[in-house]
Write a protein that holds these residues in place. Sequence first.
Motif, PDB file in Angstrom:
ATOM      1  N   GLU A   2       0.831  -1.208   0.000  1.00  0.00           N
ATOM      2  CA  GLU A   2       0.000   0.000   0.000  1.00  0.00           C
ATOM      3  C   GLU A   2       0.865   1.257   0.000  1.00  0.00           C
ATOM      4  N   ASP A  37       3.437  13.201  -1.966  1.00  0.00           N
ATOM      5  CA  ASP A  37       2.437  12.639  -2.870  1.00  0.00           C
ATOM      6  C   ASP A  37       2.535  13.416  -4.172  1.00  0.00           C
ATOM      7  N   TYR A  89       3.874   8.034  -3.958  1.00  0.00           N
ATOM      8  CA  TYR A  89       4.746   8.653  -2.971  1.00  0.00           C
ATOM      9  C   TYR A  89       6.178   8.688  -3.487  1.00  0.00           C
ATOM     10  N   ARG A 124      -1.205   4.249  -6.880  1.00  0.00           N
ATOM     11  CA  ARG A 124      -2.349   5.116  -6.567  1.00  0.00           C
ATOM     12  C   ARG A 124      -1.916   6.350  -5.790  1.00  0.00           C
ATOM     13  N   HIS A 125      -0.980   6.158  -4.868  1.00  0.00           N
ATOM     14  CA  HIS A 125      -0.532   7.262  -4.026  1.00  0.00           C
ATOM     15  C   HIS A 125       0.630   8.027  -4.646  1.00  0.00           C
TER      16      HIS A 125
END
Length: 144
Positions: A53, A75, A61, A58-59
């Motif tokens: 995760e 982000d 980072y 999606r993030h």
Amino acid sequence: MKKRAAFTLIECVAALLVTTIVIILAGMTISSLRSVTRQSLDQPLDWIICLQELESPRHAYALVSVRDNTVVLRDQHTDRLYELCAQKRLYLRAQKDGGYMPVFSGIHDQKTVFRQLDQQRVYIKVERTNGEVLTGYLCFRKDS
């Protein structure tokens, strides 16, 4: 003398035996359902999901820096800065806007190690409250 309809002693014992077996089986079923439905963070799979995760596209980072017990991340979608901190759990904390999101719980914060390996990778080692030691490598995007 009239004969009355009644249960015999054998029929009563058989009924008690069947009732006892049903109660025992119901108790075992309920206890096994409880253990299955209870959220268990002691499983290694939860650690793997936590790491995935954090690396999720999606993030997006990007690694900014690694300090003591904190990893600073950006982000790339929102250009917000987050800190990955360890205090009884791993959590992401927004630097300016406030708020935090728990990522992984049940750890000793004094026994958490973050070590930057290069511009994108971080070695992470945590010790759970149950004594289990978990390690992993996080690979973030390049900071633009």
